[in-house]
Scaffold this active site. Sequence first.
Site, PDB file in Angstrom:
ATOM      1  N   GLU A   1      56.345  42.565  21.770  1.00 40.43           N
ATOM      2  CA  GLU A   1      55.739  41.698  22.797  1.00 40.43           C
ATOM      3  C   GLU A   1      54.269  42.056  22.990  1.00 40.43           C
ATOM      4  O   GLU A   1      53.791  43.086  22.527  1.00 40.43           O
ATOM      5  CB  GLU A   1      56.462  41.862  24.148  1.00 40.43           C
ATOM      6  CG  GLU A   1      57.529  40.816  24.421  1.00 40.43           C
ATOM      7  CD  GLU A   1      56.971  39.424  24.714  1.00 40.43           C
ATOM      8  OE1 GLU A   1      55.736  39.220  24.684  1.00 40.43           O
ATOM      9  OE2 GLU A   1      57.795  38.520  24.956  1.00 40.43           O
TER      10      GLU A   1
ATOM     11  N   ARG B   1      62.690  44.655  35.941  1.00 43.52           N
ATOM     12  CA  ARG B   1      61.605  45.253  35.174  1.00 43.52           C
ATOM     13  C   ARG B   1      60.500  44.216  35.010  1.00 43.52           C
ATOM     14  O   ARG B   1      60.737  43.017  35.156  1.00 43.52           O
ATOM     15  CB  ARG B   1      62.080  45.723  33.798  1.00 43.52           C
ATOM     16  CG  ARG B   1      62.479  44.601  32.846  1.00 43.52           C
ATOM     17  CD  ARG B   1      62.513  45.102  31.408  1.00 43.52           C
ATOM     18  NE  ARG B   1      63.062  44.155  30.448  1.00 43.52           N
ATOM     19  CZ  ARG B   1      62.391  43.162  29.876  1.00 43.52           C
ATOM     20  NH1 ARG B   1      61.122  42.914  30.209  1.00 43.52           N
ATOM     21  NH2 ARG B   1      62.967  42.374  28.983  1.00 43.52           N
TER      22      ARG B   1
ATOM     23  N   ASN C   1      57.897  41.950  32.845  1.00 45.94           N
ATOM     24  CA  ASN C   1      57.912  41.323  31.534  1.00 45.94           C
ATOM     25  C   ASN C   1      56.455  41.100  31.117  1.00 45.94           C
ATOM     26  O   ASN C   1      55.659  42.020  31.211  1.00 45.94           O
ATOM     27  CB  ASN C   1      58.757  40.038  31.541  1.00 45.94           C
ATOM     28  CG  ASN C   1      59.221  39.658  30.146  1.00 45.94           C
ATOM     29  OD1 ASN C   1      59.542  40.528  29.333  1.00 45.94           O
ATOM     30  ND2 ASN C   1      59.232  38.380  29.834  1.00 45.94           N
TER      31      ASN C   1
ATOM     32  N   GLU D   1      68.215  42.004  31.257  1.00 46.81           N
ATOM     33  CA  GLU D   1      69.130  41.067  30.606  1.00 46.81           C
ATOM     34  C   GLU D   1      70.473  41.718  30.283  1.00 46.81           C
ATOM     35  O   GLU D   1      70.542  42.879  29.903  1.00 46.81           O
ATOM     36  CB  GLU D   1      68.483  40.543  29.310  1.00 46.81           C
ATOM     37  CG  GLU D   1      67.275  39.666  29.587  1.00 46.81           C
ATOM     38  CD  GLU D   1      66.467  39.394  28.336  1.00 46.81           C
ATOM     39  OE1 GLU D   1      66.313  38.222  27.983  1.00 46.81           O
ATOM     40  OE2 GLU D   1      65.984  40.373  27.721  1.00 46.81           O
TER      41      GLU D   1
ATOM     42  N   ASN E   1      56.938  34.991  32.017  1.00 43.72           N
ATOM     43  CA  ASN E   1      56.534  35.132  30.626  1.00 43.72           C
ATOM     44  C   ASN E   1      55.080  34.738  30.407  1.00 43.72           C
ATOM     45  O   ASN E   1      54.207  35.148  31.156  1.00 43.72           O
ATOM     46  CB  ASN E   1      57.495  34.367  29.715  1.00 43.72           C
ATOM     47  CG  ASN E   1      58.023  35.269  28.615  1.00 43.72           C
ATOM     48  OD1 ASN E   1      57.281  36.094  28.062  1.00 43.72           O
ATOM     49  ND2 ASN E   1      59.283  35.149  28.296  1.00 43.72           N
TER      50      ASN E   1
ATOM     51  N   ASP F   1      58.066  31.468  25.285  1.00 45.48           N
ATOM     52  CA  ASP F   1      57.913  32.904  25.518  1.00 45.48           C
ATOM     53  C   ASP F   1      56.431  33.208  25.762  1.00 45.48           C
ATOM     54  O   ASP F   1      55.837  32.693  26.698  1.00 45.48           O
ATOM     55  CB  ASP F   1      58.516  33.670  24.332  1.00 45.48           C
ATOM     56  CG  ASP F   1      58.901  35.097  24.658  1.00 45.48           C
ATOM     57  OD1 ASP F   1      58.174  35.761  25.421  1.00 45.48           O
ATOM     58  OD2 ASP F   1      59.921  35.583  24.140  1.00 45.48           O
TER      59      ASP F   1
END
Length: 299
Positions: free
Chosen positions: A18, A101, A103, A121, A154, A204
């Site tokens: 990421e 958490r 992202n 998740e 996101n 995303d």
Amino acid sequence: MSSVRVECVVSSGFGIGESPVWDEKEGALLCVDIPGRRACRWSPGSGQLQAVALDAPVSSVALRKSGDYVVTLGTRFAALNWKEQQVTTIAHVDKDKPNNRFNDGKVDPAGRYFAGTMAEEIRPAVLERNQGSLYTLCPDLSVVKHFDRVDISNGLDWSLDHKTFFYIDSLSYSVDAFDYDIQTGKIDNRRSVYKLEKEESIPDGMCIDMEGKLWVACYDGGRVIRLDPETGKRIQTVKLPVDKTTSCCFGGKDYSEMYVTSARDGMDKEWLSRQPQAGGIFKITGLGVKGIPPYAFAG
């Protein structure tokens, strides 16, 4: 666009790669592996991938004006000293939600670090909904909460005139826009500028190019798509050899290369045997458009 070329430049599989960010000073690509709990730096010159091991899931990394980096780590904003491999907590959010958490996160044109949270998740894209919030870490190290009831916070970026903030809450299957005040960092007047098609799957990470068009990585869609936020139309699709494309950024000497991260979490052996490059980092060339340099956190 027959000149578009996609190549895998880092094949060591990330669980969830990421937050790719180009570090011009180092001539290197920064990114993170969320479940692997590592911040990484890949140098195209040497082909070397360096990593700093961290003590919690790390979901985004950004440049810092004073040098080094800032990261979102668990539910903390933190400073990362690369050379010493040291992390210093700056601020803590969502203290009442131990299952949350951070992202994705990114720095705005005024040097503020925007990042949002989500519940952990159960499996990819399956989680307790409405648990996340969007925050800003300001240069004075104070934290502002913009809104809550987010599913998976996101992709985020800003228009070239700095008047619009673009944002993705993945399970809304929408790319949204807000009016953005660069002086105050305030956002309002939320609206959708693009709804994803079924085959594009889940939006995303995201970045903007020099023409003001948005590029969105489609998780489970195996592609990045280029959108015109003015017309709400998709202009271009670039397919990748992996399904779980997670985020994208421009980099390289003149920001003409696109780097795309991907994930392998949630894939079984048979799926991985069909997509051995899952979790790799990809470079796309020949797009005919450049990106803009990333902003650095001013605190």
